[in-house]
Structure formats: C-alpha cells, structure tokens
Design a protein around this motif. Structure first.
Motif, PDB file in Angstrom:
ATOM      1  N   THR A  59      -9.251 -23.502  11.820  1.00 59.54           N
ATOM      2  CA  THR A  59      -9.784 -22.226  12.280  1.00 59.54           C
ATOM      3  C   THR A  59     -10.329 -21.463  11.083  1.00 59.54           C
ATOM      4  O   THR A  59      -9.640 -21.302  10.072  1.00 59.54           O
ATOM      5  CB  THR A  59      -8.686 -21.379  12.971  1.00 59.54           C
ATOM      6  N   PHE A  60     -11.570 -21.010  11.202  1.00 63.05           N
ATOM      7  CA  PHE A  60     -12.207 -20.187  10.175  1.00 63.05           C
ATOM      8  C   PHE A  60     -12.130 -18.732  10.627  1.00 63.05           C
ATOM      9  O   PHE A  60     -12.669 -18.370  11.671  1.00 63.05           O
ATOM     10  CB  PHE A  60     -13.666 -20.611   9.985  1.00 63.05           C
ATOM     11  N   PHE A  61     -11.457 -17.907   9.848  1.00 65.34           N
ATOM     12  CA  PHE A  61     -11.258 -16.509  10.214  1.00 65.34           C
ATOM     13  C   PHE A  61     -12.241 -15.564   9.533  1.00 65.34           C
ATOM     14  O   PHE A  61     -12.257 -14.379   9.831  1.00 65.34           O
ATOM     15  CB  PHE A  61      -9.822 -16.076   9.882  1.00 65.34           C
ATOM     16  N   GLY A  62     -13.025 -16.069   8.603  1.00 62.41           N
ATOM     17  CA  GLY A  62     -13.942 -15.192   7.877  1.00 62.41           C
ATOM     18  C   GLY A  62     -13.194 -14.324   6.889  1.00 62.41           C
ATOM     19  O   GLY A  62     -12.023 -14.551   6.585  1.00 62.41           O
ATOM     20  N   GLN A  63     -13.875 -13.313   6.395  1.00 60.26           N
ATOM     21  CA  GLN A  63     -13.262 -12.409   5.419  1.00 60.26           C
ATOM     22  C   GLN A  63     -12.330 -11.460   6.151  1.00 60.26           C
ATOM     23  O   GLN A  63     -12.737 -10.783   7.089  1.00 60.26           O
ATOM     24  CB  GLN A  63     -14.347 -11.634   4.672  1.00 60.26           C
ATOM     25  N   ASP A  64     -11.076 -11.422   5.752  1.00 51.10           N
ATOM     26  CA  ASP A  64     -10.069 -10.610   6.428  1.00 51.10           C
ATOM     27  C   ASP A  64      -8.925 -10.356   5.449  1.00 51.10           C
ATOM     28  O   ASP A  64      -8.758 -11.071   4.470  1.00 51.10           O
ATOM     29  CB  ASP A  64      -9.548 -11.359   7.666  1.00 51.10           C
ATOM     30  N   ASN A  65      -8.128  -9.354   5.739  1.00 48.78           N
ATOM     31  CA  ASN A  65      -6.918  -9.115   4.961  1.00 48.78           C
ATOM     32  C   ASN A  65      -5.984 -10.310   5.207  1.00 48.78           C
ATOM     33  O   ASN A  65      -5.621 -10.578   6.353  1.00 48.78           O
ATOM     34  CB  ASN A  65      -6.260  -7.811   5.402  1.00 48.78           C
ATOM     35  N   PRO A  66      -5.584 -11.025   4.163  1.00 50.82           N
ATOM     36  CA  PRO A  66      -4.833 -12.264   4.368  1.00 50.82           C
ATOM     37  C   PRO A  66      -3.345 -12.093   4.678  1.00 50.82           C
ATOM     38  O   PRO A  66      -2.676 -13.062   5.036  1.00 50.82           O
ATOM     39  CB  PRO A  66      -5.007 -12.997   3.040  1.00 50.82           C
ATOM     40  N   ASN A  67      -2.805 -10.886   4.596  1.00 54.95           N
ATOM     41  CA  ASN A  67      -1.352 -10.715   4.699  1.00 54.95           C
ATOM     42  C   ASN A  67      -0.759 -11.274   5.988  1.00 54.95           C
ATOM     43  O   ASN A  67       0.288 -11.921   5.960  1.00 54.95           O
ATOM     44  CB  ASN A  67      -0.970  -9.251   4.516  1.00 54.95           C
ATOM     45  N   GLU A  68      -1.402 -11.040   7.124  1.00 53.13           N
ATOM     46  CA  GLU A  68      -0.864 -11.548   8.391  1.00 53.13           C
ATOM     47  C   GLU A  68      -0.885 -13.073   8.435  1.00 53.13           C
ATOM     48  O   GLU A  68      -0.039 -13.691   9.084  1.00 53.13           O
ATOM     49  CB  GLU A  68      -1.634 -10.971   9.584  1.00 53.13           C
TER      50      GLU A  68
END
Length: 182
Positions: free
Chosen positions: A68-77
């Motif tokens: 799964t590619f989530f793109g640019q996002d805050n990685p903490n979750e």
C-alpha cells in the motif's frame, strides 16, 4: 507504549521514493522475495518521490498485491502499527526515521551503508544491520526475525529503550559535560 502483540504484520518504509539515496529499487526487490514466503504480512510505503509510479508498476507486474502506497503523510500512526521498518538507503546524514521507528517499537532492518548507522542501531539488539546492498542477506535476516516472535518482541523493547540515548535530556547532559571541561 504499546506491545508488539498489538501491532500488525506490517513492514514499513518511510522516506522519499528515490533511487540514488534511498535505493527504493532494492526495497522492491526485497519485498518481491519476501512476498512469496510471508503471505500474512503487508508492506506499507509512506512517502513521495519520482519513483512512486515505477514502484507501483513493479508491484503490478510482479503481482505484489499486499503493498500500500500512502503518499506523503505523518508517519507516526504507521510506526504504531508496523512491527518492522525497512531502510535501504545508500547514504544518510543521521537517519532520523530510525529513531522515530524505534520510538514506537518498530524494529529497523537496514543496510550498514553509512557511518551513523551503527551509532543508532546495535545489530541483533535493537535492529538488524545487513552488509551493504546484499539483498539475499537482507531477505534472510527479515525472515529469521519474523520467524522468531520472542526475538522480535525483545528487539522491539530494546529499540524503544534505545531512543532514550537521543532524548533532549541525554543530549543536554552530554553538551553540559563538554562545556564543563573547557
């Protein structure tokens, strides 16, 4: 702090999707080899870059349906949910994502390809250091770790504890000692 039992069977990558520094080409080769033998595991990619479409095409061509590619996002979750963190960089300055991953008990597997890598990760204690760009060894180390739940749990705890070395207080105390000796 959550326990490894609360995490999902996820291998995570966080970073820019580029070849020259991050070696996402090797990242995909590694997952291709793991995909067959880890049917209950997923590979998550958080980040953006010029290789995203190439990576997506690679997945389609090789029938890698658990990426799964989530793109640019805050990685903490994502760190909270993932058990393993894959890093294939050819070079880094420091590698902040390693500290971030460890702070969530996400165990890094990475190439020992730059000078600060062994300063952050102690092999077989709080992560895995693989000889640079040896894809077969990287795959073998990942499979061995996944196959040993106790070791994975111990390493997740050690990774979490390792982060304290880089805390504000620890860093402040080190600088204070430097200035006292001047």
């Amino acid at each position: 702090q959550q326990t490894i039992a609360e995490k999902e069977n996820v291998i995570l990558f966080v970073g820019r999707l580029v070849v020259i520094q991050k070696r996402v080409d090797l990242l995909m080769e590694i997952w291709k080899k793991l995909h067959q033998t880890l049917p209950d595991w997923e590979f998550w990619v958080v980040g953006h870059g010029d290789q995203r479409s190439v990576m997506e095409d690679f997945c389609s061509q090789n029938k890698l349906d658990r990426v799964t590619f989530f793109g640019q996002d805050n990685p903490n979750e994502y760190y909270k949910k993932a058990k393993l963190f894959h890093m294939t960089s050819a070079f880094e300055g420091f590698g902040n994502v390693l500290i971030e991953a460890q702070s969530y008990g996400c165990v890094p597997v990475m190439f020992n390809s730059y000078s600060s890598a062994p300063d952050i990760v102690t092999h077989n204690l709080n992560g895995i250091l693989v000889d640079p760009f040896n894809v077969a060894a990287y795959v073998a180390e990942t499979k061995e770790l996944i196959g040993n739940a106790d070791k994975l749990h111990e390493m997740a705890l050690s990774a979490y504890e390792n982060v304290n070395r880089f805390s504000y207080n620890a860093t402040y105390n080190k600088w204070e000692q430097v200035f006292k000796t001047l």
